[in-house]
Design a protein around this motif. Structure first.
Motif, short mmCIF file in Angstrom:
data_model
loop_
_atom_site.label_atom_id
_atom_site.label_comp_id
_atom_site.label_asym_id
_atom_site.label_seq_id
_atom_site.Cartn_x
_atom_site.Cartn_y
_atom_site.Cartn_z
N LEU A 104 0.84 -1.08 -0.02
CA LEU A 104 -0.07 0.02 0.09
C LEU A 104 0.79 1.39 0.13
N VAL A 105 2.29 1.25 0.31
CA VAL A 105 2.79 2.33 0.48
C VAL A 105 3.25 3.08 -0.75
N LYS A 106 3.15 2.10 -1.80
CA LYS A 106 3.64 2.30 -3.20
C LYS A 106 2.24 3.30 -3.77
N ILE A 107 1.05 2.61 -3.48
CA ILE A 107 -0.19 3.39 -3.74
C ILE A 107 -0.35 4.55 -3.24
N GLU A 108 0.15 4.55 -1.86
CA GLU A 108 -0.03 6.10 -1.12
C GLU A 108 0.98 6.90 -1.61
N LYS A 109 2.21 6.58 -2.05
CA LYS A 109 3.10 7.31 -2.87
C LYS A 109 2.58 8.19 -4.28
N GLU A 110 2.04 7.29 -4.84
CA GLU A 110 1.28 7.74 -6.36
C GLU A 110 0.25 8.77 -5.80
N THR A 111 -0.61 8.17 -4.92
CA THR A 111 -1.80 9.14 -4.57
C THR A 111 -1.20 10.38 -4.07
N TYR A 112 -0.25 10.48 -3.19
CA TYR A 112 0.38 11.64 -2.77
C TYR A 112 1.19 12.55 -3.87
N GLY A 113 1.55 11.94 -4.82
CA GLY A 113 2.23 12.71 -6.00
C GLY A 113 1.09 13.53 -6.79
N LEU A 114 -0.06 12.75 -6.90
CA LEU A 114 -1.29 13.33 -7.41
C LEU A 114 -1.69 14.44 -6.67
N ALA A 115 -1.87 14.30 -5.34
CA ALA A 115 -2.42 15.31 -4.49
C ALA A 115 -1.56 16.38 -4.58
N LYS A 116 -0.23 16.34 -4.58
CA LYS A 116 0.93 17.39 -4.61
C LYS A 116 0.85 18.03 -5.99
N ARG A 117 0.90 17.28 -6.90
CA ARG A 117 0.48 18.01 -8.32
C ARG A 117 -0.57 18.80 -8.67
N GLU A 118 -2.00 18.44 -7.99
CA GLU A 118 -3.22 19.01 -8.12
C GLU A 118 -2.99 20.36 -7.31
N HIS A 119 -2.47 20.34 -5.97
CA HIS A 119 -2.28 21.56 -5.26
C HIS A 119 -1.45 22.40 -5.87
N ALA A 120 -0.35 22.11 -6.43
CA ALA A 120 0.49 22.91 -7.48
C ALA A 120 -0.43 23.72 -8.61
N ARG A 121 -1.12 22.77 -9.07
CA ARG A 121 -1.90 23.17 -10.32
C ARG A 121 -2.99 24.36 -9.77
N GLN A 122 -3.58 24.16 -8.64
CA GLN A 122 -4.71 24.84 -8.09
C GLN A 122 -3.97 26.40 -7.98
N LEU A 123 -2.99 26.23 -7.27
CA LEU A 123 -2.08 27.48 -6.89
C LEU A 123 -1.71 28.39 -8.29
N GLU A 124 -1.33 27.66 -9.17
CA GLU A 124 -1.01 28.17 -10.55
C GLU A 124 -2.45 29.02 -11.20
N LEU A 125 -3.41 28.08 -11.30
CA LEU A 125 -4.84 28.73 -11.56
C LEU A 125 -5.24 30.06 -10.69
N ARG A 126 -4.82 29.68 -9.46
CA ARG A 126 -5.53 30.90 -8.60
C ARG A 126 -4.61 32.20 -8.87
N SER A 127 -3.34 32.02 -9.05
CA SER A 127 -2.60 33.43 -9.56
C SER A 127 -3.07 33.96 -11.02
N LYS A 128 -3.66 33.11 -11.70
CA LYS A 128 -4.24 33.53 -13.10
C LYS A 128 -5.72 34.12 -12.72
N GLY A 129 -6.09 33.92 -11.72
CA GLY A 129 -7.27 34.24 -11.46
C GLY A 129 -8.68 33.24 -11.81
N ILE A 130 -8.20 32.10 -12.54
CA ILE A 130 -9.16 31.15 -12.85
C ILE A 130 -9.85 30.37 -11.85
N SER A 131 -8.89 29.72 -10.69
CA SER A 131 -9.70 29.09 -9.71
C SER A 131 -9.74 29.73 -8.22
N SER A 132 -10.47 29.40 -7.67
CA SER A 132 -10.88 30.14 -6.64
C SER A 132 -10.15 29.75 -5.16
#
Length: 412
Positions: A104-132
């Motif tokens: 399960l730790v392999k799955i958790e690492k993959e899920t963690y990677g997705l969550a980290k990338r999603e958080h980075a994407r939301q920050l970028e979109l927020r800087s462009k005024g697209i995301s809330s």
């Protein structure tokens, strides 16, 4: 009519040097040379007493002596078995969880990677005024959740080794406790370690005993018997010539002294030849005696060989130990002593006190070497003279009838 001779009359012994074989006599009781006390090593009730376990009976090697109740010990072993099985189950369960956590730790690492990338994407979109702002917060929350889940899996994997070590240590403790109980279980059945005679039984069947209780006393059939004889320490010089023995080596190992043992048996007096096997190391403080141990042949062997009968433990015996051979010594009867190291002799019709240095002292004889103060031919006074003193005039009884002959020579 002339007055009678008023001089005290004394009996005298002419000091004629001779060769003398010393014999020391003592008394004692027969006892086994080796005795084993059978001791209970567990608490419990004596549930069985072996057949023939009675005073005086002879048993074969490995014959049952006693059996002590083992119910509690067996119950404790079953309890420890259950605990050990529980530990095995916990180890197996922990091993399965560990395998699951690794997967399960392999799955958790993959899920963690997705969550980290999603958080980075939301920050970028927020800087462009697209995301809330709420979208960014939601992405951060999911990232934190995945981070926590990943850390929990990694922590569980890291703790697996310690958990297994703790369970294994508990298992070893339980195993050791079980081994101890199995040892105790083996001690509930007591058997004869060798062919033996039962000297004394101290317990009865169904009696409750504690650890350390003496159940019986036995002696090996092959062991010799022995007699303990108490002698005055000064008599040792009649047994051994210590001046000519090697220092540091027990005298009985250098010189084997024969001992004649006699006792009242069936049909009259019986005799047997033994030998001195050892001497006690301590002097009895009150009587100032020392213990001489005389070893006798094995009674069981004697019975087979049709030897003298009646030699049993507790038999009262007389012991004559054949000691040293003395050359050219004067043998003085013990009654001649006027003190520990002095006697009277008659010189020129007068009493003369003479100091002696005994070579050996027996119960009724003193052995001395001829010297200047006690030369050969001296007249040793045997009679106790009332109010005697040095220089007192005496007459030797019948001396006038024995010109040139000893007044009396006391036999050995």
């Amino acid at each position: 009519m002339p007055p009678g001779d008023l001089r005290p009359s004394v009996e005298a012994l002419i000091a004629n040097p001779e060769n003398y074989d010393a014999t020391v006599t003592g008394f004692g009781f027969v006892r086994p040379a080796r005795v084993l006390e059978v001791i209970a090593e567990v608490d419990g009730q004596v549930v069985q007493q072996g057949e023939g376990v009675e005073d005086g009976r002879v048993l074969e090697e490995k014959a049952l002596l006693f059996r002590i109740d083992d119910v509690k010990i067996k119950a404790e072993i079953e309890k420890l078995d259950a605990q050990f099985a529980a530990i095995d189950a916990q180890v197996a369960e922990a091993s399965e969880r560990h395998k699951t956590n690794i997967a399960l730790v392999k799955i958790e690492k993959e899920t963690y990677g997705l969550a980290k990338r999603e958080h980075a994407r939301q920050l970028e979109l927020r800087s462009k005024g697209i995301s809330s702002e709420s979208d960014v917060d939601l992405a951060l929350t999911r990232l934190n959740e995945r981070t926590l889940a990943l850390r929990q899996r990694e922590s569980a994997i890291a703790l697996y080794g310690k958990s297994i070590a703790r369970l294994e240590a508990t298992g070893r403790s339980i195993s050791a406790a079980k081994n101890f109980q199995e040892i105790l279980l083996g001690k509930t059945t007591i058997r004869a370690p060798y062919a033996c005679r039962i000297e004394k039984v101290f317990v009865n069947q169904y009696q409750y005993v504690k650890t350390g209780t003496v159940l019986a006393r036995i002696r090996p059939q092959s062991a010799p018997a022995e007699v303990s004889v108490s002698l005055e320490r000064r008599m040792l010089s009649a047994l051994y010539d210590f001046d000519n023995l090697e220092r540091g080596v027990p005298p009985w190992r250098q010189v084997k002294l024969a001992a004649e043992v006699a006792w009242e048996g069936p049909g009259g007096m019986q005799e047997l030849l033994g030998h001195v096997s050892r001497i006690g190391a301590q002097v009895e403080p009150n009587a100032r005696t020392i213990e001489i141990i005389v070893e006798l042949p094995n009674p069981h062997t004697l019975r087979k060989e049709n030897a003298p009968r009646g030699l049993l433990s507790g038999t009262f015996v007389r012991v004559n130990i054949r000691g040293r051979s003395f050359k050219n010594v004067i043998v003085i009867p013990g009654k001649a002593r006027i003190s520990e190291k002095a006697i009277y002799v008659v010189r020129n019709g007068k009493l003369s006190a003479v100091s002696i240095e005994p070579l050996a002292v027996l119960r009724d004889k003193i052995l001395v070497a001829p010297n200047e103060v006690l030369p050969a031919g001296s007249k040793i006074v045997l009679t106790e003279v009332e109010s005697a003193f040095d220089g007192m005039r005496v007459r030797v009884a019948n001396e006038s009838e024995k010109k040139g002959a000893p007044e009396r020579n006391i036999p050995k």
